[in-house]
Motif scaffolding. Sequence first.
Motif, PDB file in Angstrom:
ATOM      1  N   ASP A  79       9.595  -6.179   1.106  1.00 30.35           N
ATOM      2  CA  ASP A  79       9.372  -4.797   0.698  1.00 30.35           C
ATOM      3  C   ASP A  79       9.005  -4.794  -0.786  1.00 30.35           C
ATOM      4  O   ASP A  79       9.685  -5.391  -1.621  1.00 30.35           O
ATOM      5  CB  ASP A  79      10.636  -3.963   0.930  1.00 30.35           C
ATOM      6  N   GLY A  80       7.942  -4.144  -1.126  1.00 32.70           N
ATOM      7  CA  GLY A  80       7.477  -4.130  -2.503  1.00 32.70           C
ATOM      8  C   GLY A  80       6.385  -5.151  -2.765  1.00 32.70           C
ATOM      9  O   GLY A  80       5.588  -4.983  -3.691  1.00 32.70           O
ATOM     10  N   LEU A  82       4.338  -6.058  -0.149  1.00 35.10           N
ATOM     11  CA  LEU A  82       3.298  -5.683   0.806  1.00 35.10           C
ATOM     12  C   LEU A  82       3.093  -4.177   0.773  1.00 35.10           C
ATOM     13  O   LEU A  82       4.059  -3.409   0.770  1.00 35.10           O
ATOM     14  CB  LEU A  82       3.679  -6.118   2.223  1.00 35.10           C
ATOM     15  N   ASP A  83       1.846  -3.769   0.774  1.00 37.21           N
ATOM     16  CA  ASP A  83       1.510  -2.349   0.840  1.00 37.21           C
ATOM     17  C   ASP A  83       1.808  -1.837   2.248  1.00 37.21           C
ATOM     18  O   ASP A  83       1.621  -2.556   3.231  1.00 37.21           O
ATOM     19  CB  ASP A  83       0.028  -2.167   0.504  1.00 37.21           C
ATOM     20  N   SER A  84       2.251  -0.606   2.347  1.00 38.69           N
ATOM     21  CA  SER A  84       2.555  -0.028   3.667  1.00 38.69           C
ATOM     22  C   SER A  84       1.338  -0.057   4.583  1.00 38.69           C
ATOM     23  O   SER A  84       1.479  -0.148   5.806  1.00 38.69           O
ATOM     24  CB  SER A  84       3.073   1.402   3.521  1.00 38.69           C
ATOM     25  N   ARG A  85       0.141  -0.022   3.993  1.00 37.99           N
ATOM     26  CA  ARG A  85      -1.068  -0.063   4.812  1.00 37.99           C
ATOM     27  C   ARG A  85      -1.248  -1.426   5.470  1.00 37.99           C
ATOM     28  O   ARG A  85      -1.942  -1.539   6.490  1.00 37.99           O
ATOM     29  CB  ARG A  85      -2.286   0.254   3.942  1.00 37.99           C
ATOM     30  N   GLU A  86      -0.626  -2.473   4.897  1.00 34.81           N
ATOM     31  CA  GLU A  86      -0.707  -3.792   5.504  1.00 34.81           C
ATOM     32  C   GLU A  86       0.185  -3.903   6.740  1.00 34.81           C
ATOM     33  O   GLU A  86      -0.031  -4.772   7.588  1.00 34.81           O
ATOM     34  CB  GLU A  86      -0.293  -4.860   4.496  1.00 34.81           C
ATOM     35  N   ARG A 279      -0.119 -13.890   4.515  1.00 36.20           N
ATOM     36  CA  ARG A 279      -1.110 -12.940   5.041  1.00 36.20           C
ATOM     37  C   ARG A 279      -2.106 -13.639   5.969  1.00 36.20           C
ATOM     38  O   ARG A 279      -2.491 -13.097   7.007  1.00 36.20           O
ATOM     39  CB  ARG A 279      -1.851 -12.278   3.881  1.00 36.20           C
TER      40      ARG A 279
END
Length: 378
Positions: A79-80, A82-86, A279
Amino acid sequence: MRSRLRALVVGGPMYDGLYATIEPFARQEKVEIEVVRADNHPDLNRRITEAFGQGAGFDLISTHSKFAPAQQQWLQPLDGLLDSRELVNFDPRALELARIEGALFGLPRNMDIKLLHYRTDRLQEAPQSWESLVQTAQSQPPFGFVFPGKGSGIFGHFFELCGSAGHYLYETELPRPQAQHPAGRWALETLAALLKTAPRETLEWEFDAVTACFAAGEASLTTDWPGSFHRYRASPIRDHLGLALYPVGPVRRATYAGSHTFALARSARDLPLALALLRHLTSREAQLLEARQGTLPGRRDALAAIRSETPPHTLEASRWDLLKQALEYAWFPPKHPRYPAVEAVVSENLRAFLRGEQSVETTLERMDREGGQKAEGG
């Protein structure tokens, strides 16, 4: 000086294909990546504990939703980073399995849930109940139903049989077994009956040996994970393979399930580079590559892609539908740092029972007593 990463991953026929993509990634990023393969998940867990316990850790590891809580102290919260969009393309159930007390400690590689496999040239249809499956297996030469007889494999069958009899094996706060229950007795009796239809080597088999036996045409029934499907497509039984949902037990249908993940180490020497590898290994392209071998992707976009390229009205197309349905009956082990030690106790008592060394009552009592001690840190 070139950057260097070390990755510790689980090996085996259903996993190795993805790792071939690491070398091209390393060349593109102009880095060196050492990939260490463990033979299986018990070996992986041992290596993780030894490496990080000695301070000689890795930058990235593969792990599993039921084992990660025991490794949390060495894992990097995501958390932090990774972007929520990922995260939007990952299956919400898979993401939840990768969380420990609400924090994300890995990215899902796949959703792992089993289907019933049977020989269509020997059986007109799949058994609809566990009672029917036992009866069918008893009538099939040379072997009826094959299953793993040690470790996580034998535990999983007992766990899901208890579930199909309407009983969740563990308490909610600590993973203390509650095996002294009618469901536990029924599950043991069912396993004992099935063992009589299996090869004598069964109690030494793990998942890959079971797959090899069924793929060779030596048995009529088994259960297996999605990642083994490519082995059946290239096997002597490829034209005689039938798939179905799990049989129903006395109360319901329950199927042992979990999620493989990739995680970063807190001690990662080059966190941005390790994150780039994470990723890469959980990208749409990576999961589509594994889905073509049979795995059920943890990403919804990869699942949509594999379904769109699967010819309709084929066994493969039917399989995707069955896997989607099977997730409705997923039976997940608890997430707790002491859980792996408890599972090991349950597994060893199951093996002792199936070897004829313990009675039903002794086995259930020892599971509860010894498992409870492990759950409480003893």
